[in-house]
Design an enzyme around this catalytic site. Structure first.
Site, short mmCIF file in Angstrom:
data_model
loop_
_atom_site.label_atom_id
_atom_site.label_comp_id
_atom_site.label_asym_id
_atom_site.label_seq_id
_atom_site.Cartn_x
_atom_site.Cartn_y
_atom_site.Cartn_z
N ASP A 281 0.05 -3.59 12.06
CA ASP A 281 0.58 -3.95 10.73
C ASP A 281 0.94 -5.43 10.73
O ASP A 281 1.91 -5.86 11.36
CB ASP A 281 1.82 -3.09 10.43
CG ASP A 281 2.28 -3.27 9.00
OD1 ASP A 281 2.50 -4.43 8.58
OD2 ASP A 281 2.42 -2.27 8.27
N ASP B 162 4.55 -6.44 9.47
CA ASP B 162 5.61 -6.10 10.43
C ASP B 162 5.58 -7.03 11.65
O ASP B 162 6.62 -7.45 12.14
CB ASP B 162 5.45 -4.64 10.89
CG ASP B 162 5.96 -3.66 9.83
OD1 ASP B 162 6.71 -4.09 8.94
OD2 ASP B 162 5.59 -2.48 9.91
N ARG C 140 0.84 -1.19 0.00
CA ARG C 140 0.00 0.00 0.00
C ARG C 140 0.88 1.23 0.00
O ARG C 140 1.74 1.39 0.87
CB ARG C 140 -0.88 0.03 1.25
CG ARG C 140 -1.95 -0.98 1.27
CD ARG C 140 -3.09 -0.60 2.18
NE ARG C 140 -2.73 -0.04 3.47
CZ ARG C 140 -3.61 0.35 4.38
NH1 ARG C 140 -4.90 0.27 4.12
NH2 ARG C 140 -3.23 0.82 5.54
N THR D 39 -1.21 7.43 -0.62
CA THR D 39 -2.54 7.26 -1.22
C THR D 39 -3.30 6.07 -0.63
O THR D 39 -4.51 5.96 -0.80
CB THR D 39 -2.41 7.00 -2.73
OG1 THR D 39 -1.72 5.75 -2.92
CG2 THR D 39 -1.64 8.11 -3.43
C1 PRP Z 1 -1.28 -4.95 4.18
C2 PRP Z 1 -2.08 -6.22 4.24
C3 PRP Z 1 -2.87 -6.18 2.96
C4 PRP Z 1 -3.14 -4.70 2.81
C5 PRP Z 1 -4.55 -4.43 3.25
O1 PRP Z 1 -0.18 -5.10 3.39
O2 PRP Z 1 -1.29 -7.38 4.37
O3 PRP Z 1 -2.18 -6.68 1.84
O4 PRP Z 1 -2.22 -4.01 3.66
O5 PRP Z 1 -4.89 -3.12 3.00
P1 PRP Z 1 -5.99 -2.70 1.92
O6 PRP Z 1 -7.17 -3.59 2.14
O7 PRP Z 1 -6.29 -1.27 2.32
O8 PRP Z 1 -5.40 -2.78 0.57
P2 PRP Z 1 0.94 -3.96 3.23
O9 PRP Z 1 0.63 -3.09 2.07
O10 PRP Z 1 1.13 -3.27 4.55
O11 PRP Z 1 2.21 -4.78 2.82
P3 PRP Z 1 3.06 -5.87 3.66
O12 PRP Z 1 2.19 -7.10 3.80
O13 PRP Z 1 4.24 -6.09 2.81
O14 PRP Z 1 3.40 -5.28 5.01
N1 URA Z 2 -2.57 -3.41 6.71
C1 URA Z 2 -2.30 -3.94 7.92
O1 URA Z 2 -1.33 -4.69 8.08
N2 URA Z 2 -3.09 -3.59 8.95
C2 URA Z 2 -4.16 -2.78 8.81
O2 URA Z 2 -4.87 -2.51 9.80
C3 URA Z 2 -4.42 -2.25 7.53
C4 URA Z 2 -3.61 -2.59 6.50
#
Ligand code: PRP
Ligand code: URA
Length: 209
Positions: A200, A203, A104, A108
């Site tokens: 997160d 993380d 994400r 944005t």
């Molecule tokens: C997180 C999560 C989803 C997304 C959800 O990933 O694992 O993929 O955000 O958010 P959305 O429904 O608003 O799209 P992130 O982009 O943080 O990446 P990561 O898993 O690499 O930490």
């Molecule tokens: N991605 C995450 O990992 N946690 C949230 O709450 C939203 C997006």
């Protein structure tokens, strides 16, 4: 319209509560996500068709039932989706695994694709997209669109925690896709994080913060 299945079995809800706690470290977080994914797998595979097969037990011949040639692929959305693969694969060991990399954008909050590697026969498979968090729904919706563009016809989405906005977006964009989720939380905050959520997921899973 796709169905929203809330898999709130007490064992799943209990384990999810431990995951949510701030003090739960990566090792426990990872193990709990793995266990919950296996439990959720029971529900997501509940309608897999059975066929009759002739077998012999030590006592006699019998007509028994086995899952009928279902070809499955598990597709985690990187990174956090990786934490749901092993549990599901324990249930469906012959499933192939594809990977879709999306993050994400911090400004944005829209998903940006950075990786895609799928089984060569993905269009013949029932695909289970896995990602613990369904926040705005942008990542899940884009991943499903990508799979449909590759010719996939049967898709299910399995998440851990969702926000109503995310579920509504996926159901509106993809009315043919059923969503399986362990808990539907209250809302998103100004950073588009799920409230109360668990923070997160990527993380916490990989200890990167
Ligand atoms: C997180 C999560 C989803 C997304 C959800 O990933 O694992 O993929 O955000 O958010 P959305 O429904 O608003 O799209 P992130 O982009 O943080 O990446 P990561 O898993 O690499 O930490
Ligand atoms: N991605 C995450 O990992 N946690 C949230 O709450 C939203 C997006």
């Amino acid at each position: 319209m796709g169905k929203l299945h809330i898999i709130d079995h007490p064992m799943i809800t209990h384990k999810l509560t431990i995951m949510r706690k701030t003090e739960t470290g990566s090792k426990d977080f990872r193990e709990l996500l793995n266990e919950i994914s296996m439990f959720m797998g029971y529900e997501i595979t509940r309608d897999f068709p059975l066929e009759e097969v002739e077998i012999e037990t030590p006592v006699s011949k019998m007509t028994a039932k086995m899952i009928s040639g279902k070809k499955v692929a598990i597709v985690p959305i990187l990174r956090a989706g990786l934490g749901m693969v092993d549990g599901l694969q324990t249930l469906v060991p012959v499933a192939k695994v594809g990977h879709i990399g999306l993050y994400r954008d911090p400004e944005t909050h829209l998903p940006v694709e950075y990786y895609c590697k799928l089984p060569f026969d993905i269009e013949e498979r029932t695909v289970i997209v896995v990602d613990p968090m369904l926040a705005t729904g942008g990542s899940a919706s884009d991943a499903i669109t990508l799979l449909k563009n590759k010719g996939v016809k049967s898709i299910r989405l399995m998440c851990l925690v969702g926000a109503p906005e995310g579920a509504e977006k996926v159901m509106a964009d993809h009315p043919d896709v059923d969503i399986y989720i362990a808990a539907m939380d209250e809302k998103l905050n100004e950073h588009k994080y799920i409230v109360p959520g668990l923070g997160d997921a990527g993380d916490r899973l990989f200890g990167t913060k």
